[in-house]
Design an enzyme around this catalytic site. Structure first.
Site, mmCIF file in Angstrom:
data_model
loop_
_atom_site.group_PDB
_atom_site.id
_atom_site.type_symbol
_atom_site.label_atom_id
_atom_site.label_comp_id
_atom_site.label_asym_id
_atom_site.label_seq_id
_atom_site.Cartn_x
_atom_site.Cartn_y
_atom_site.Cartn_z
ATOM 1 N N ASP A 176 0.710 -1.006 -0.140
ATOM 2 C CA ASP A 176 -0.013 -0.087 0.128
ATOM 3 C C ASP A 176 0.796 1.165 0.036
ATOM 4 O O ASP A 176 2.141 1.004 0.460
ATOM 5 C CB ASP A 176 -0.766 0.004 1.324
ATOM 6 C CG ASP A 176 -1.993 1.025 0.928
ATOM 7 O OD1 ASP A 176 -2.246 1.761 0.003
ATOM 8 O OD2 ASP A 176 -3.011 1.084 2.139
ATOM 9 N N ASP B 58 -8.427 -7.071 1.107
ATOM 10 C CA ASP B 58 -7.592 -7.059 2.156
ATOM 11 C C ASP B 58 -8.514 -6.328 3.513
ATOM 12 O O ASP B 58 -9.023 -5.663 3.498
ATOM 13 C CB ASP B 58 -6.354 -6.386 2.177
ATOM 14 C CG ASP B 58 -6.625 -4.755 2.143
ATOM 15 O OD1 ASP B 58 -6.026 -4.088 3.305
ATOM 16 O OD2 ASP B 58 -6.974 -4.035 1.420
#
Length: 372
Positions: free
Chosen positions: A92, A265
């Site tokens: 990320d 996620d």
């Protein structure tokens, strides 16, 4: 090097199964990704994680930049060597920290200046810097830097954050030149359908290997989450993997898969596991409760995870009541395996053309019970 194949499609919904090819192996979709923020899924070794059926994990660029630093990880041979994980890794960008550390940052079109949450020192992240950090980390998928606004932001503020996200995506594309790393763009736009449509079309125009939808599950209502899940996919390319960020509940995963999302996620399975809460079908059980003290059955007798094959509810109850770390690890392992088993069951149901929006394979009356 990066290729997404749609293998089968559902006639009842927009759901599909697929395979995303990466330098570190295939990711079968739909697929849940455990969160390993600091190059570790908390309390779980890489070998244990493999036993759950995990095929890709998520780590965080911002936190790895602060500790231990991307240069050290690069020196170790990249994030895979550093953490002894030979399967795909997605990093990320730190865009979520723009939201979660809002009181500690200052945002401009050039980037974000943070106060280091560890020691208060200044940290500046720009799209260019975020790309260079992720290239040093060596993840398989790098996320573009985005501005994730709070769900309470006004339409004008969300429009500003969207313009910034799009500017940053252009900067990320310009910087990112690593052929063995896929860059995914992120759709923003808050709760406003028109802004979501604009962002989806803009992000799709770059022809990137995959697209994520962010700014979801950041405090808004369930109805607003569902609105985004229902609305955005129609503006995304069908030949690329679609990643819905931050979603980990069975209900939302089911809806998202039905609308054509492929990747998910969430910290939920491990965060709950560390507090002694285990998944069972669509329920959550607090293993600390007295009713488990003399219960010598596994959490779920139909589950084939290492925890359920080897340990009883009574033993797990004993461990968590005494704050033994092993108990929290074992429950976290089961929770991850449960979510992966769930998405595997959905994949099987899609292939058998028996997937529906009310998918509940643990019910004997379900047409998809054989997948569970």
């Amino acid at each position: 090097m990066f290729n997404f194949e749609v293998i089968s499609s559902c006639s009842n919904t927009e759901a599909r199964t697929g395979i995303f090819h990466t330098p570190h192996g295939q990711v079968r979709t739909p697929r849940f990704m455990p969160v390993g923020t600091l190059a570790t899924v908390k309390g779980i070794s890489s070998q244990q994680l493999k036993s759950t059926g995990s095929e890709m994990i998520l780590s965080n660029t911002f936190h790895l930049h602060l500790q231990p630093g991307e240069k050290l990880i690069k020196e170790a041979g990249g994030i895979h060597e550093f953490m002894n994980w030979d399967k795909p890794v997605l990093t990320d960008s730190g865009g979520y920290q723009v939201f979660s550390l809002a009181k500690l940052n200052n945002i401009t079109n050039e980037g974000v200046e943070f106060k280091n949450p560890r020691d208060g020192s200044p940290v500046f992240l720009s799209p260019d810097k975020v790309m260079r950090i992720q290239m040093d980390l060596g993840s398989d998928i790098a996320m573009a830097f985005d501005h994730c606004p709070p769900h309470t932001a006004t339409e004008n503020d969300i429009q500003d954050s969207l313009n910034r996200t799009h500017l940053w995506l252009e900067n990320c594309v310009e910087t990112h030149k690593k052929s063995n790393q896929a860059l995914f763009g992120i759709v923003q736009g808050g709760r406003y359908p028109k802004l979501r449509e604009i962002s989806a079309k803009f992000t799709s125009s770059f022809g990137l290997p995959g697209i994520a939808v962010g700014g979801v599950s950041v405090g808004e209502s369930v109805e607003q989450i569902h609105n985004v899940i229902n609305f955005v996919p129609k503006f995304l390319p069908k030949d690329k993997p679609r990643y819905l960020m931050g979603i980990g509940s069975l209900k939302e995963i089911t809806l998202a898969i039905a609308k054509g999302f492929d990747l998910f996620d969430c910290v939920l399975p491990t965060r709950l596991g560390r507090h002694g809460t285990a998944f069972f079908n669509d329920e959550r059980w607090n293993i600390r409760n007295a009713r488990f003290k003399n219960d010598f059955s596994p959490i779920d007798k139909t589950c084939k995870c290492e925890t359920c094959k080897s340990y009883s509810r009574a033993y797990l109850h004993h461990l968590v009541r005494n704050d033994e770390i092993l108990g929290l690890t074992l429950i976290s392992l089961h929770n991850i395996a449960h979510l992966l088993r769930f998405t595997n069951a959905i994949s099987a149901a899609i292939k058998d053309n028996c997937f529906t929006i009310d998918f509940a394979p643990w019910k004997r009356s379900s047409i998809a019970h054989h997948t569970w």
